[in-house]
Design a protein around this motif. Structure first.
Motif, mmCIF file in Angstrom:
data_model
loop_
_atom_site.group_PDB
_atom_site.id
_atom_site.type_symbol
_atom_site.label_atom_id
_atom_site.label_comp_id
_atom_site.label_asym_id
_atom_site.label_seq_id
_atom_site.Cartn_x
_atom_site.Cartn_y
_atom_site.Cartn_z
ATOM 1 N N GLN A 1 -7.335 -4.871 -1.306
ATOM 2 C CA GLN A 1 -8.050 -6.030 -0.812
ATOM 3 C C GLN A 1 -8.206 -7.030 -1.954
ATOM 4 O OE1 GLN A 1 -12.179 -5.376 0.236
ATOM 5 N NE2 GLN A 1 -11.930 -6.699 2.035
ATOM 6 N N ARG A 2 -7.676 -8.228 -1.782
ATOM 7 C CA ARG A 2 -7.743 -9.273 -2.806
ATOM 8 C C ARG A 2 -7.224 -8.792 -4.161
ATOM 9 N NH1 ARG A 2 -13.655 -10.689 -1.008
ATOM 10 N NH2 ARG A 2 -13.200 -11.802 0.892
ATOM 11 N N ASP A 3 -6.080 -8.173 -4.147
ATOM 12 C CA ASP A 3 -5.425 -7.646 -5.354
ATOM 13 C C ASP A 3 -6.265 -6.601 -6.085
ATOM 14 O OD1 ASP A 3 -3.106 -9.127 -4.970
ATOM 15 O OD2 ASP A 3 -3.930 -10.863 -6.011
ATOM 16 N N MET A 4 -7.138 -5.938 -5.355
ATOM 17 C CA MET A 4 -7.946 -4.853 -5.910
ATOM 18 C C MET A 4 -7.619 -3.579 -5.112
ATOM 19 S SD MET A 4 -12.082 -4.509 -6.277
ATOM 20 C CE MET A 4 -12.231 -6.224 -6.663
ATOM 21 N N LEU A 5 -7.281 -2.515 -5.824
ATOM 22 C CA LEU A 5 -6.976 -1.251 -5.175
ATOM 23 C C LEU A 5 -8.225 -0.376 -5.131
ATOM 24 C CD1 LEU A 5 -5.007 0.854 -3.987
ATOM 25 C CD2 LEU A 5 -4.469 1.543 -6.340
ATOM 26 N N TYR B 1 0.831 -1.206 0.000
ATOM 27 C CA TYR B 1 0.000 0.000 0.000
ATOM 28 C C TYR B 1 0.869 1.261 0.000
ATOM 29 C CZ TYR B 1 -2.984 3.718 1.703
ATOM 30 O OH TYR B 1 -3.628 4.918 1.854
ATOM 31 N N VAL B 2 1.895 1.293 0.828
ATOM 32 C CA VAL B 2 2.794 2.457 0.881
ATOM 33 C C VAL B 2 3.456 2.674 -0.472
ATOM 34 C CG1 VAL B 2 4.936 3.347 1.901
ATOM 35 C CG2 VAL B 2 3.183 2.350 3.370
ATOM 36 N N GLU B 3 3.889 1.606 -1.112
ATOM 37 C CA GLU B 3 4.500 1.702 -2.437
ATOM 38 C C GLU B 3 3.500 2.261 -3.455
ATOM 39 O OE1 GLU B 3 7.048 -1.090 -5.535
ATOM 40 O OE2 GLU B 3 5.762 -2.049 -4.041
ATOM 41 N N ILE B 4 2.266 1.799 -3.394
ATOM 42 C CA ILE B 4 1.219 2.293 -4.298
ATOM 43 C C ILE B 4 0.995 3.785 -4.086
ATOM 44 C CG2 ILE B 4 -1.261 2.199 -4.767
ATOM 45 C CD1 ILE B 4 -1.030 -0.873 -4.232
ATOM 46 N N CYS B 5 0.934 4.216 -2.832
ATOM 47 C CA CYS B 5 0.729 5.645 -2.531
ATOM 48 C C CYS B 5 1.851 6.502 -3.098
ATOM 49 C CB CYS B 5 0.618 5.861 -1.022
ATOM 50 S SG CYS B 5 -0.925 5.246 -0.328
ATOM 51 N N GLU B 6 3.072 5.994 -3.029
ATOM 52 C CA GLU B 6 4.210 6.741 -3.567
ATOM 53 C C GLU B 6 4.155 6.826 -5.091
ATOM 54 O OE1 GLU B 6 7.530 4.630 -1.933
ATOM 55 O OE2 GLU B 6 7.301 5.573 0.040
ATOM 56 N N ILE B 7 3.680 5.789 -5.733
ATOM 57 C CA ILE B 7 3.613 5.741 -7.197
ATOM 58 C C ILE B 7 2.409 6.515 -7.727
ATOM 59 C CG2 ILE B 7 3.306 4.192 -9.172
ATOM 60 C CD1 ILE B 7 4.734 2.015 -7.530
ATOM 61 N N LEU C 1 0.695 1.201 -13.074
ATOM 62 C CA LEU C 1 0.923 0.884 -11.666
ATOM 63 C C LEU C 1 1.597 -0.473 -11.524
ATOM 64 C CD1 LEU C 1 0.343 2.159 -8.898
ATOM 65 C CD2 LEU C 1 -1.843 1.011 -8.904
ATOM 66 N N ASN C 2 1.085 -1.484 -12.203
ATOM 67 C CA ASN C 2 1.672 -2.820 -12.122
ATOM 68 C C ASN C 2 3.098 -2.863 -12.668
ATOM 69 O OD1 ASN C 2 -0.428 -4.119 -10.825
ATOM 70 N ND2 ASN C 2 -1.474 -4.632 -12.739
ATOM 71 N N HIS C 3 3.378 -2.041 -13.674
ATOM 72 C CA HIS C 3 4.717 -1.978 -14.248
ATOM 73 C C HIS C 3 5.732 -1.482 -13.211
ATOM 74 C CE1 HIS C 3 7.817 -1.560 -17.264
ATOM 75 N NE2 HIS C 3 7.997 -0.297 -16.896
ATOM 76 N N ARG C 4 5.309 -0.605 -12.318
ATOM 77 C CA ARG C 4 6.211 -0.013 -11.330
ATOM 78 C C ARG C 4 6.208 -0.734 -9.979
ATOM 79 N NH1 ARG C 4 5.514 6.355 -11.613
ATOM 80 N NH2 ARG C 4 7.387 6.703 -12.816
ATOM 81 N N LEU C 5 5.213 -1.559 -9.712
ATOM 82 C CA LEU C 5 5.132 -2.251 -8.427
ATOM 83 C C LEU C 5 6.186 -3.343 -8.314
ATOM 84 C CD1 LEU C 5 1.329 -2.777 -7.715
ATOM 85 C CD2 LEU C 5 2.928 -1.417 -6.397
ATOM 86 N N SER C 6 6.813 -3.426 -7.156
ATOM 87 C CA SER C 6 7.784 -4.496 -6.930
ATOM 88 C C SER C 6 7.081 -5.759 -6.433
ATOM 89 C CB SER C 6 8.840 -4.048 -5.920
ATOM 90 O OG SER C 6 8.233 -3.757 -4.675
ATOM 91 N N ALA C 7 5.925 -5.602 -5.823
ATOM 92 C CA ALA C 7 5.155 -6.739 -5.299
ATOM 93 C C ALA C 7 4.274 -7.323 -6.397
ATOM 94 C CB ALA C 7 4.315 -6.281 -4.121
ATOM 95 N N SER C 8 3.412 -8.244 -6.012
ATOM 96 C CA SER C 8 2.519 -8.881 -6.983
ATOM 97 C C SER C 8 1.596 -7.846 -7.624
ATOM 98 C CB SER C 8 1.700 -9.972 -6.304
ATOM 99 O OG SER C 8 0.919 -9.416 -5.271
ATOM 100 N N PRO C 9 1.200 -8.082 -8.873
ATOM 101 C CA PRO C 9 0.394 -7.090 -9.580
ATOM 102 C C PRO C 9 -1.041 -7.015 -9.048
ATOM 103 C CG PRO C 9 0.659 -9.044 -10.925
ATOM 104 C CD PRO C 9 1.517 -9.234 -9.710
ATOM 105 N N LEU C 10 -1.650 -5.874 -9.272
ATOM 106 C CA LEU C 10 -3.056 -5.673 -8.932
ATOM 107 C C LEU C 10 -3.911 -6.160 -10.093
ATOM 108 C CD1 LEU C 10 -2.711 -2.035 -7.554
ATOM 109 C CD2 LEU C 10 -3.123 -4.086 -6.203
ATOM 110 N N HIS C 11 -5.153 -6.558 -9.809
ATOM 111 C CA HIS C 11 -6.038 -7.047 -10.858
ATOM 112 C C HIS C 11 -7.086 -6.024 -11.266
ATOM 113 C CE1 HIS C 11 -4.228 -10.945 -10.687
ATOM 114 N NE2 HIS C 11 -4.515 -11.079 -9.405
ATOM 115 N N LYS C 12 -7.410 -5.106 -10.353
ATOM 116 C CA LYS C 12 -8.481 -4.172 -10.662
ATOM 117 C C LYS C 12 -8.352 -2.916 -9.808
ATOM 118 C CE LYS C 12 -13.372 -4.241 -11.606
ATOM 119 N NZ LYS C 12 -14.559 -5.030 -11.754
#
Length: 189
Positions: A50-54, A25-31, A78-89
């Motif tokens: 929640q369940r790979d949904m932002l 979540y912190v990584e997403i907020c920064e991106i 977002l998924n291109h920049r995330l280091s963790a597993s990708p989001l689905h939706k």
């Protein structure tokens, strides 16, 4: 205990597996602010994953719809920049928007009239911590009384009234509602 050891303790705790979602979540907020167009960035805020949904809060339903049209592109970036597993939706909703209360309703009270102004030298955080229901009620009644003393009085009933109501109807909402209801009853007779 020094501050450096507290900082080290927090770093160790944040590396635990239970904190994976928080780190994500912190990584997403920064991106987020770098991938969203500048006007939209000030009207949107990531809430949680929640369940790979932002879930993203927006300042209005218009912004929710506008960003939902761009969701595929935003998700891809977002998924291109995330280091963790990708989001689905991505889900956009104005339901939990709380950073810009002045955009919520025309009757919003300005900062100088804010209920949580420092009237007694106690910070808003300290005010939220209560030990008993009686203390919470006392703080609430004090805040309401402080709020009401800054409002103008309705010329008809002399109740404290927000400026926007006086500008719109020249009286409070209770008096104008009563006026309208008596007016509609007199037209029925």
């Amino acid at each position: 205990m020094s501050l450096s050891s507290l900082d080290r303790l927090l770093q160790v705790m944040a590396k635990r597996p239970q904190w994976d979602e928080y780190r994500r979540y912190v990584e997403i907020c920064e991106i987020w602010s770098t991938i969203v167009p500048k006007p939209a960035a000030s009207h949107s805020q990531p809430l949680y994953v929640q369940r790979d949904m932002l879930w993203i809060s927006t300042s209005s339903s218009v912004w929710a719809q506008q960003l939902s049209f761009q969701s595929y592109s935003l998700l891809k970036q977002l998924n291109h920049r995330l280091s963790a597993s990708p989001l689905h939706k991505l889900r956009f909703s104005p339901a939990q928007w709380h950073n810009h209360p002045s955009q919520q309703h025309p009757s919003y009270v300005t900062t100088k009239q804010n209920l949580f102004a420092h009237t007694d030298g106690v910070s808003p955080i300290e005010k939220s911590i209560t030990t008993t229901p009686e203390e919470a009620f006392q703080r609430w009644t004090t805040a309401i009384a402080h709020h009401l003393q800054h409002l103008q009085l309705c010329p008809q009933c002399h109740r404290p009234t927000p400026d926007i109501e006086l500008e719109r109807w020249s009286k409070c909402y209770l008096c104008i509602t009563q006026h309208w209801s008596t007016k509609s009853l007199s037209t029925l007779e």
